[in-house]
Scaffold this motif. Structure first.
Motif, PDB file in Angstrom:
ATOM      1  N   ASP A  22      15.211  12.893 -32.625  1.00 17.13           N
ATOM      2  CA  ASP A  22      15.703  14.238 -32.339  1.00 17.13           C
ATOM      3  C   ASP A  22      14.803  15.286 -32.990  1.00 17.13           C
ATOM      4  O   ASP A  22      14.467  16.299 -32.370  1.00 17.13           O
ATOM      5  CB  ASP A  22      17.143  14.392 -32.826  1.00 17.13           C
ATOM      6  CG  ASP A  22      17.751  15.705 -32.377  1.00 17.13           C
ATOM      7  OD1 ASP A  22      17.648  16.032 -31.178  1.00 17.13           O
ATOM      8  OD2 ASP A  22      18.319  16.411 -33.232  1.00 17.13           O
ATOM      9  N   ARG A  23      14.378  15.040 -34.240  1.00 24.69           N
ATOM     10  CA  ARG A  23      13.476  15.978 -34.916  1.00 24.69           C
ATOM     11  C   ARG A  23      12.123  16.060 -34.208  1.00 24.69           C
ATOM     12  O   ARG A  23      11.556  17.137 -34.043  1.00 24.69           O
ATOM     13  CB  ARG A  23      13.309  15.595 -36.385  1.00 24.69           C
ATOM     14  CG  ARG A  23      14.519  15.971 -37.237  1.00 24.69           C
ATOM     15  CD  ARG A  23      14.259  15.765 -38.720  1.00 24.69           C
ATOM     16  NE  ARG A  23      13.995  14.381 -39.069  1.00 24.69           N
ATOM     17  CZ  ARG A  23      14.936  13.458 -39.254  1.00 24.69           C
ATOM     18  NH1 ARG A  23      16.205  13.768 -39.097  1.00 24.69           N
ATOM     19  NH2 ARG A  23      14.614  12.223 -39.581  1.00 24.69           N
ATOM     20  N   ARG A  25      11.584  15.537 -31.045  1.00 23.62           N
ATOM     21  CA  ARG A  25      11.809  16.270 -29.795  1.00 23.62           C
ATOM     22  C   ARG A  25      11.852  17.773 -30.058  1.00 23.62           C
ATOM     23  O   ARG A  25      11.269  18.561 -29.316  1.00 23.62           O
ATOM     24  CB  ARG A  25      13.120  15.804 -29.152  1.00 23.62           C
ATOM     25  CG  ARG A  25      13.414  16.439 -27.801  1.00 23.62           C
ATOM     26  CD  ARG A  25      14.753  15.994 -27.269  1.00 23.62           C
ATOM     27  NE  ARG A  25      15.855  16.339 -28.130  1.00 23.62           N
ATOM     28  CZ  ARG A  25      16.412  17.558 -28.194  1.00 23.62           C
ATOM     29  NH1 ARG A  25      15.959  18.525 -27.448  1.00 23.62           N
ATOM     30  NH2 ARG A  25      17.420  17.785 -29.012  1.00 23.62           N
ATOM     31  N   GLN A  26      12.512  18.172 -31.146  1.00 22.28           N
ATOM     32  CA  GLN A  26      12.580  19.593 -31.479  1.00 22.28           C
ATOM     33  C   GLN A  26      11.192  20.156 -31.810  1.00 22.28           C
ATOM     34  O   GLN A  26      10.856  21.262 -31.399  1.00 22.28           O
ATOM     35  CB  GLN A  26      13.537  19.819 -32.652  1.00 22.28           C
ATOM     36  CG  GLN A  26      14.988  19.647 -32.267  1.00 22.28           C
ATOM     37  CD  GLN A  26      15.903  19.753 -33.465  1.00 22.28           C
ATOM     38  OE1 GLN A  26      15.614  19.219 -34.535  1.00 22.28           O
ATOM     39  NE2 GLN A  26      17.019  20.445 -33.293  1.00 22.28           N
ATOM     40  N   LEU A  29       9.348  20.638 -28.560  1.00 21.00           N
ATOM     41  CA  LEU A  29       9.844  21.811 -27.834  1.00 21.00           C
ATOM     42  C   LEU A  29       9.323  23.101 -28.449  1.00 21.00           C
ATOM     43  O   LEU A  29       8.907  24.021 -27.738  1.00 21.00           O
ATOM     44  CB  LEU A  29      11.374  21.807 -27.801  1.00 21.00           C
ATOM     45  CG  LEU A  29      12.028  20.766 -26.904  1.00 21.00           C
ATOM     46  CD1 LEU A  29      13.547  20.766 -27.086  1.00 21.00           C
ATOM     47  CD2 LEU A  29      11.671  21.012 -25.448  1.00 21.00           C
ATOM     48  N   ILE A  30       9.342  23.175 -29.771  1.00 19.50           N
ATOM     49  CA  ILE A  30       8.841  24.375 -30.458  1.00 19.50           C
ATOM     50  C   ILE A  30       7.351  24.535 -30.196  1.00 19.50           C
ATOM     51  O   ILE A  30       6.868  25.635 -29.904  1.00 19.50           O
ATOM     52  CB  ILE A  30       9.139  24.299 -31.974  1.00 19.50           C
ATOM     53  CG1 ILE A  30      10.647  24.417 -32.214  1.00 19.50           C
ATOM     54  CG2 ILE A  30       8.391  25.386 -32.740  1.00 19.50           C
ATOM     55  CD1 ILE A  30      11.083  24.103 -33.631  1.00 19.50           C
ATOM     56  N   LEU A  87      14.677  28.622 -35.118  1.00 24.97           N
ATOM     57  CA  LEU A  87      14.989  27.269 -34.659  1.00 24.97           C
ATOM     58  C   LEU A  87      14.421  26.219 -35.609  1.00 24.97           C
ATOM     59  O   LEU A  87      15.095  25.242 -35.960  1.00 24.97           O
ATOM     60  CB  LEU A  87      14.423  27.079 -33.249  1.00 24.97           C
ATOM     61  CG  LEU A  87      14.756  25.797 -32.512  1.00 24.97           C
ATOM     62  CD1 LEU A  87      16.254  25.684 -32.270  1.00 24.97           C
ATOM     63  CD2 LEU A  87      14.011  25.733 -31.197  1.00 24.97           C
ATOM     64  N   ALA A  88      13.179  26.419 -36.048  1.00 23.04           N
ATOM     65  CA  ALA A  88      12.546  25.471 -36.982  1.00 23.04           C
ATOM     66  C   ALA A  88      13.276  25.451 -38.318  1.00 23.04           C
ATOM     67  O   ALA A  88      13.487  24.384 -38.913  1.00 23.04           O
ATOM     68  CB  ALA A  88      11.079  25.835 -37.179  1.00 23.04           C
ATOM     69  N   ALA A  91      16.686  23.698 -38.092  1.00 24.68           N
ATOM     70  CA  ALA A  91      16.549  22.237 -37.985  1.00 24.68           C
ATOM     71  C   ALA A  91      15.892  21.629 -39.225  1.00 24.68           C
ATOM     72  O   ALA A  91      15.740  20.409 -39.301  1.00 24.68           O
ATOM     73  CB  ALA A  91      15.741  21.890 -36.744  1.00 24.68           C
ATOM     74  N   LEU A  93      12.762  21.957 -40.142  1.00 24.51           N
ATOM     75  CA  LEU A  93      11.443  21.444 -39.769  1.00 24.51           C
ATOM     76  C   LEU A  93      10.295  22.309 -40.267  1.00 24.51           C
ATOM     77  O   LEU A  93       9.148  21.886 -40.215  1.00 24.51           O
ATOM     78  CB  LEU A  93      11.337  21.357 -38.236  1.00 24.51           C
ATOM     79  CG  LEU A  93      12.396  20.542 -37.513  1.00 24.51           C
ATOM     80  CD1 LEU A  93      12.291  20.769 -36.011  1.00 24.51           C
ATOM     81  CD2 LEU A  93      12.252  19.076 -37.851  1.00 24.51           C
TER      82      LEU A  93
END
Length: 198
Positions: A22-23, A25-26, A29-30, A87-88, A91, A93
Motif C-alpha cells: 500500500d505504501r 502504491r501511494q 501515485l504521488i 498526502l505524503a 501516509a 512517507l
C-alpha cells in the motif's frame, strides 16, 4: 526437509506485507502526479535548471532525495504540490521514501514530448490527407493561424517562436507535407537534456 526451525527468522505477517504494498502504491501515485504537474508547469527549457536544483539538495550525491525534499524543490519551481505534500505526510512517507530525481526529470521530459507529439498530430489530423498521408501546406498554415490551432500549439509549446514555424512552413517549396516533415518544424525548439537521455 521443509520443517521450520525456531532459529529461522519469522516470516512477515500478511498485514505487514499488504501495508508495504500500500505504501509503495501511494509513493507511485504521488510520483506520477508530481510528474504530470511538473510536465504541465515547468517548460522544457527549464528542466535542466530543475535538475540542477534537485542535484543541489542531494548532499550525499547519491541521486536520490526524500519525497519531502523532492516536493519542496518542485514547489520552489512553481509546481503546485500542496496536496501531494499533505498526502505524503498523512501516509508517513515524506521522510522515509526516496525518489531518484534524474529518472523523475527524464519521465517529465518523456511526458512533455508525448504531449507535444499529441498536439502536433491533433493539428495535422484536422486536415484531409491524400493517399500518401500528406496534407496541403496552406491548410496547415491556416490551422496554425486560426484561434483553436494556434491556442492549442501555444499552450503545449509555451516557448515556441510560432512566427518562426509559420515562416519555415511558408519557405518550403512543396505544396504537400507529411506528418514527419511537419513535426520537424516544431522539434527544432524542443530542448533535450543530454545529461539524462544520452
Amino acid at each position: 526437509k521443509g520443517k521450520m526451525s525456531v532459529l529461522d527468522p519469522p516470516l512477515p505477517a500478511a498485514r505487514a506485507i499488504l501495508g508495504s504494498f500500500d505504501r509503495m502504491r501511494q509513493v507511485q501515485l504521488i510520483s506520477r502526479a508530481a510528474t504530470l504537474a511538473t510536465a504541465f508547469q515547468v517548460p522544457a527549457g527549464d528542466l535542466s535548471r530543475l535538475l540542477s536544483d534537485l542535484e543541489g539538495c542531494d548532499v550525499a550525491k547519491c541521486g536520490v532525495l526524500t519525497l519531502q525534499e523532492h516536493l519542496r524543490v518542485l514547489a520552489q519551481a512553481g509546481v503546485p504540490c500542496q496536496d501531494l505534500v499533505r498526502l505524503a505526510e498523512d501516509a508517513g512517507l515524506h521522510r522515509s521514501y526516496y525518489l531518484a530525481y534524474g529518472e523523475f526529470v527524464e519521465r517529465v521530459q518523456i511526458c512533455q514530448a508525448n504531449m507535444q507529439e499529441s498536439a502536433i498530430w491533433q493539428l495535422f489530423s484536422r486536415c484531409s490527407r491524400d493517399s500518401k498521408g500528406r496534407v496541403l501546406k496552406r491548410r496547415l498554415l491556416g490551422e496554425l493561424c486560426e484561434g483553436d490551432g494556434q491556442a492549442s500549439v501555444t499552450a503545449t509549446f509555451p516557448q515556441l517562436p510560432l512566427q518562426r514555424v509559420l515562416q519555415d512552413l511558408s519557405d518550403t517549396t512543396d505544396d504537400m507535407i507529411d506528418f514527419d516533415e511537419f513535426r520537424c518544424h516544431f522539434n527544432q525548439d524542443i530542448i533535450r537534456l543530454p545529461t539524462i537521455c544520452e
